[in-house]
Design a protein around this motif. Sequence first.
Motif, PDB file in Angstrom:
ATOM      1  N   VAL A 105      -0.678  -0.225  -4.532  1.00 39.13           N
ATOM      2  CA  VAL A 105      -2.178   0.248  -4.259  1.00 39.13           C
ATOM      3  C   VAL A 105      -2.602   1.115  -3.392  1.00 39.13           C
ATOM      4  CG1 VAL A 105      -2.661  -2.074  -5.147  1.00 39.13           C
ATOM      5  CG2 VAL A 105      -2.807  -1.521  -2.652  1.00 39.13           C
ATOM      6  N   THR A 106      -3.542   1.791  -3.411  1.00 40.85           N
ATOM      7  CA  THR A 106      -3.773   2.921  -2.507  1.00 40.85           C
ATOM      8  C   THR A 106      -5.500   2.853  -2.128  1.00 40.85           C
ATOM      9  OG1 THR A 106      -3.567   5.259  -1.912  1.00 40.85           O
ATOM     10  CG2 THR A 106      -4.435   4.812  -4.160  1.00 40.85           C
ATOM     11  N   ILE A 107      -5.713   3.433  -1.051  1.00 42.08           N
ATOM     12  CA  ILE A 107      -7.028   3.642  -0.471  1.00 42.08           C
ATOM     13  C   ILE A 107      -7.417   5.020  -0.471  1.00 42.08           C
ATOM     14  CG2 ILE A 107      -8.626   3.063   1.382  1.00 42.08           C
ATOM     15  CD1 ILE A 107      -6.522   1.008   2.319  1.00 42.08           C
ATOM     16  N   ILE A 137       0.694  -1.227  -0.070  1.00 44.03           N
ATOM     17  CA  ILE A 137      -0.024   0.092   0.082  1.00 44.03           C
ATOM     18  C   ILE A 137       0.811   1.291   0.038  1.00 44.03           C
ATOM     19  CG2 ILE A 137      -1.709   1.282   1.336  1.00 44.03           C
ATOM     20  CD1 ILE A 137      -2.939  -1.195   2.092  1.00 44.03           C
ATOM     21  N   VAL A 138       0.318   2.142  -0.904  1.00 41.85           N
ATOM     22  CA  VAL A 138       1.152   3.619  -0.864  1.00 41.85           C
ATOM     23  C   VAL A 138       0.032   4.638  -0.276  1.00 41.85           C
ATOM     24  CG1 VAL A 138       2.801   3.057  -2.619  1.00 41.85           C
ATOM     25  CG2 VAL A 138       0.467   4.128  -3.113  1.00 41.85           C
ATOM     26  N   MET A 139       0.497   5.336   0.561  1.00 46.49           N
ATOM     27  CA  MET A 139      -0.805   6.334   1.391  1.00 46.49           C
ATOM     28  C   MET A 139       0.015   7.462   2.003  1.00 46.49           C
ATOM     29  SD  MET A 139      -3.556   5.035   1.829  1.00 46.49           S
ATOM     30  CE  MET A 139      -4.391   6.245   3.137  1.00 46.49           C
ATOM     31  N   GLY A 182      -1.099  11.740  10.281  1.00 42.13           N
ATOM     32  CA  GLY A 182      -1.227  13.126  10.698  1.00 42.13           C
ATOM     33  C   GLY A 182      -2.228  13.925   9.280  1.00 42.13           C
ATOM     34  N   PHE A 183      -2.191  13.221   8.138  1.00 40.16           N
ATOM     35  CA  PHE A 183      -3.066  13.451   7.280  1.00 40.16           C
ATOM     36  C   PHE A 183      -4.553  12.941   7.446  1.00 40.16           C
ATOM     37  CE2 PHE A 183       0.691  15.041   5.079  1.00 40.16           C
ATOM     38  CZ  PHE A 183       0.248  15.551   4.037  1.00 40.16           C
ATOM     39  N   TYR A 184      -5.550  13.747   7.107  1.00 43.89           N
ATOM     40  CA  TYR A 184      -7.033  13.316   7.513  1.00 43.89           C
ATOM     41  C   TYR A 184      -7.149  11.969   6.850  1.00 43.89           C
ATOM     42  CZ  TYR A 184      -8.384  17.782   9.698  1.00 43.89           C
ATOM     43  OH  TYR A 184      -8.523  18.892  10.444  1.00 43.89           O
ATOM     44  N   GLY A 185      -6.841  11.805   5.382  1.00 42.51           N
ATOM     45  CA  GLY A 185      -7.033  10.531   4.844  1.00 42.51           C
ATOM     46  C   GLY A 185      -6.221   9.382   5.442  1.00 42.51           C
ATOM     47  N   ILE A 226       4.256   0.971   2.154  1.00 40.93           N
ATOM     48  CA  ILE A 226       5.742   0.898   1.514  1.00 40.93           C
ATOM     49  C   ILE A 226       6.155   2.350   0.988  1.00 40.93           C
ATOM     50  CG2 ILE A 226       5.343  -1.632   0.938  1.00 40.93           C
ATOM     51  CD1 ILE A 226       4.915  -0.566  -2.204  1.00 40.93           C
ATOM     52  N   LEU A 227       5.378   3.113   0.869  1.00 45.37           N
ATOM     53  CA  LEU A 227       5.750   4.369   0.263  1.00 45.37           C
ATOM     54  C   LEU A 227       4.579   5.390   0.887  1.00 45.37           C
ATOM     55  CD1 LEU A 227       6.889   4.081  -3.483  1.00 45.37           C
ATOM     56  CD2 LEU A 227       8.043   5.020  -1.631  1.00 45.37           C
ATOM     57  N   GLU A 228       5.097   6.627   1.694  1.00 44.04           N
ATOM     58  CA  GLU A 228       4.218   7.774   1.849  1.00 44.04           C
ATOM     59  C   GLU A 228       4.581   8.949   1.378  1.00 44.04           C
ATOM     60  OE1 GLU A 228       3.554   5.926   6.418  1.00 44.04           O
ATOM     61  OE2 GLU A 228       4.798   7.555   5.892  1.00 44.04           O
TER      62      GLU A 228
END
Length: 291
Positions: A235-237, A189-191, A195-198, A216-218
């Motif tokens: 992948v991302t949510i 997952i990449v997100m 601290g970010f609302y999402g 794995i990446l932000e």
Amino acid sequence: MEIRQIQYFLMLCNELHFTEAADKLGISQPTLSQQIRVIENELGTPLFDRIGKKTVLTEAGRLFRQYALQMVQQLENAKAAVTELTNQNVGLFRVAVLPSDLDYRLTPLLIDFHRDFPKTKVQVIPSMNIEELVLDNEVDLGVGLAIQPDSRLERIHFYTETYCLFVNERHDLAQKELIYPEDLPKLPIVMYPQGFYGRDLIDSWCAQHQVSIQPILETGSATSLFQFVKENIGVTIQPSQLITHFESLGIRAIPIMDSPSRQLEMYYRTEKYLNVAVRTFMERLRDYFVK
């Protein structure tokens, strides 16, 4: 009592230091002191306590400040109304929005808005502290997550937004019709960073479903996250509606069982005058999300 004296009073409330307040007002310190005494004499009570080098508001001062802010705001409202009538929406419209995905989606709306209101200057301010900016009158309108009731603010709910899992169309999961919470810990997952609302919303939702994700990446950029998905790095949510912007990149949105969701609201100060341009923007924002 003159509006100028009220403005002097409010500046001193902000600075709580006679010399610094006088400097910002462009007047001498004795002049400021004399004008504050005029107000205090008219009201018949001190508004400030002068303790050594410290200046603090009295209880009467705190009460008067509430009404002084309303008086200044009403004057600004009157000026705005007259300006709108005589200058055909010449002015400044300031809106604070959540950073990243929400401000990204406002771009098409702002393009159309500018075509219809070319004389209105618009400032879009991405912020994590939208409510504070609205209350401090630093922006005219806030657009973000639902907030707690506050008598100082008018709140308008305009959308309930669900989340999906976004994957590259070549990903092994691309043909799935539904993703379950327990599937997520296994995925690259990449997100957004914490601290970010999402990100905080997703972490909270995961905790409720007794799962956790380890990205794995932000990055704080929605565009960057979708570039990672485009390259099949992860992948991302993200909010479901974003698919309309990124589907052309070969990305697919897969519904999540018992999906995370968020409530979106517009809010502004109760006593704030909203001109035609701002009211039109609010109507278009609501229509844009529900269409």
